[in-house]
Design a protein around this motif. Structure first.
Motif, PDB file in Angstrom:
ATOM      1  N   UNK A 297       1.103  -1.401   0.095  1.00 22.09           N
ATOM      2  CA  UNK A 297       0.325   0.043   0.447  1.00 22.09           C
ATOM      3  C   UNK A 297       0.822   1.173  -0.197  1.00 22.09           C
ATOM      4  N   UNK A 298       1.681   1.364   0.854  1.00 20.08           N
ATOM      5  CA  UNK A 298       3.208   2.599   1.088  1.00 20.08           C
ATOM      6  C   UNK A 298       3.451   2.553  -0.701  1.00 20.08           C
ATOM      7  N   UNK A 299       3.899   1.664  -1.494  1.00 18.66           N
ATOM      8  CA  UNK A 299       4.223   1.667  -2.562  1.00 18.66           C
ATOM      9  C   UNK A 299       3.277   2.033  -3.239  1.00 18.66           C
ATOM     10  N   UNK A 300       2.539   1.967  -3.985  1.00 21.84           N
ATOM     11  CA  UNK A 300       1.451   2.210  -4.345  1.00 21.84           C
ATOM     12  C   UNK A 300       0.529   3.949  -4.522  1.00 21.84           C
ATOM     13  N   UNK A 301       0.898   4.006  -2.604  1.00 21.15           N
ATOM     14  CA  UNK A 301       0.789   5.432  -2.395  1.00 21.15           C
ATOM     15  C   UNK A 301       1.983   6.181  -3.026  1.00 21.15           C
ATOM     16  N   UNK A 302       3.023   5.273  -3.378  1.00 23.83           N
ATOM     17  CA  UNK A 302       3.959   6.256  -3.539  1.00 23.83           C
ATOM     18  C   UNK A 302       3.868   6.524  -5.115  1.00 23.83           C
TER      19      UNK A 302
END
Length: 378
Positions: A297-302
């Motif tokens: 999820x953090x990567x997708x937000x990034x």
């Protein structure tokens, strides 16, 4: 237990636009072609630094990397050739990348032709996003004291903390910490508390790695071992250290970021130059679905903060230990990259420059520190 908002996300997609003439459609795209995107760069696929660092790498078979002999292949292919998004999300991507929409409109082989009439569609964090075309809206059934006094207030909080409104908040927080002075210089920009950062021409010196059993050593890099040739606002960087913690920010890794008095690319200062866009990530437990999917999820937000969904990127696991990493959900990485995850220790005893540069010494030409953290309370 903390009070909760009784909300769910009701996806309200834009209504299909009325049929446009070809002239109207072309005018719409051309009017937007010159608009700079929300992320401070135009027509480029740069990666951000949140807890995610992106770097560019040349073929480096001797260093245990993937065989990346097709360097610069992205420059020879259409801009939309390697976008990794569900079909239904393409209109939203094109809205935020009008230069790609223009290219597609002129290319008879573009696979996104049918989405060109839906260019009003937007995620919700863009400056020009009209409410009626926003991707989704949270719907709350009640407001719980301690969080919000009204249903509308509860929906706004949910939007800002657990929906695309969060991306908008991060974009507003971005500030430049190391400013390039001339062409070819480095740069560093981060959100508040260095939760997410974007760097270019990043230099990292890993010739003397201080590895032990700690996966997130806070003294792994010393002054002069990470930095760039740019004008550093040291006070502004130090002021963002309040949330210094392994999985909460990138401050421990960037606190020693130095203003270099030399150009790392010149004079043989680096052993390896990485030119492929690269994400740096600090990962949680790979054996636990809940914790590890927070990483994804953090990567997708990034990706949204960086406005880049290209899968032709490297992902480097920032791990200061000498251990391996057990990953029960490794197939999930295929949604983000065409290559295997690279462990930071791959670059030990080297000087690397990444456009974002990381020098071990090695240089990364374009890097992102992925966003940290984004956890969902149950």
């Amino acid at each position: 237990m903390a009070p909760r908002l009784s909300c769910f996300v009701a996806e309200r997609r834009p209504s299909p636009l009325k049929k446009e003439s070809k002239t109207d459609k072309r005018k719409w795209m051309e009017d937007h072609e010159v608009i700079e995107n929300e992320f401070g760069f135009l027509h480029r696929s740069t990666i951000t630094i949140l807890l995610l660092l992106q770097f560019v790498m040349e073929p480096a078979g001797g260093f245990g990397l993937e065989d990346q002999n097709v360097v610069d292949s992205a420059n020879k292919m259409p801009l939309y050739s390697n976008i990794r998004l569900p079909d239904e999300h393409i209109p939203y991507f094109l809205h935020n990348n009008m230069h790609i929409a223009v290219t597609c409109e002129k290319d008879s082989l573009c696979p996104f032709k049918k989405y060109l009439r839906e260019l009003e569609s937007c995620w919700g964090y863009e400056k020009d996003c009209k409410p009626e075309y926003r991707f989704s809206y949270p719907v709350c059934t009640e407001a719980t004291s301690g969080w919000a006094n009204t249903v509308e207030g509860a929906e706004e909080i949910f939007w800002k903390q657990a929906d695309f409104g969060y991306v908008k908040e991060m974009l507003l927080e971005m500030q430049t910490l190391c400013e390039p002075v001339s062409a070819g210089d480095s740069s560093l920009a981060c959100t508040k508390y260095t939760r997410y950062c974007r760097a270019t021409n990043l230099y990292i010196d890993l010739r003397n790695p201080r590895r032990n059993t700690d996966r997130y050593r806070e003294d792994f890099l010393e002054e002069g071992e990470i930095g760039g040739h740019c004008k550093l606002n040291k006070k502004a960087l130090v002021d963002e250290g309040e949330h210094k913690s392994p999985l909460q920010s990138w401050f421990a890794e960037l606190q020693t970021y130095s203003q270099l008095n030399f150009q790392p690319m010149e004079g043989g200062n680096c052993d390896l130059v990485i030119e492929k866009p690269t994400y740096f990530m600090k990962l949680d437990a790979g054996v636990n679905m809940y914790h590890h999917f927070c990483d994804f999820v953090n990567l997708y937000i990034s990706q949204h903060i960086n406005n880049s969904f290209n899968a032709d990127v490297n992902i480097v696991m920032w791990d200061t230990s000498s251990y391996g990493y057990g990953d029960l959900f490794s197939d999930t990485w295929k949604a983000f990259s065409d290559y295997n995850i690279i462990h930071l220790k791959t670059f030990d005893h080297k000087r690397v420059w990444k456009y974002f540069n990381i020098c071990s010494m090695f240089i990364f030409k374009c890097n992102l520190f992925t966003h940290q953290p984004w956890y969902v309370s149950m």
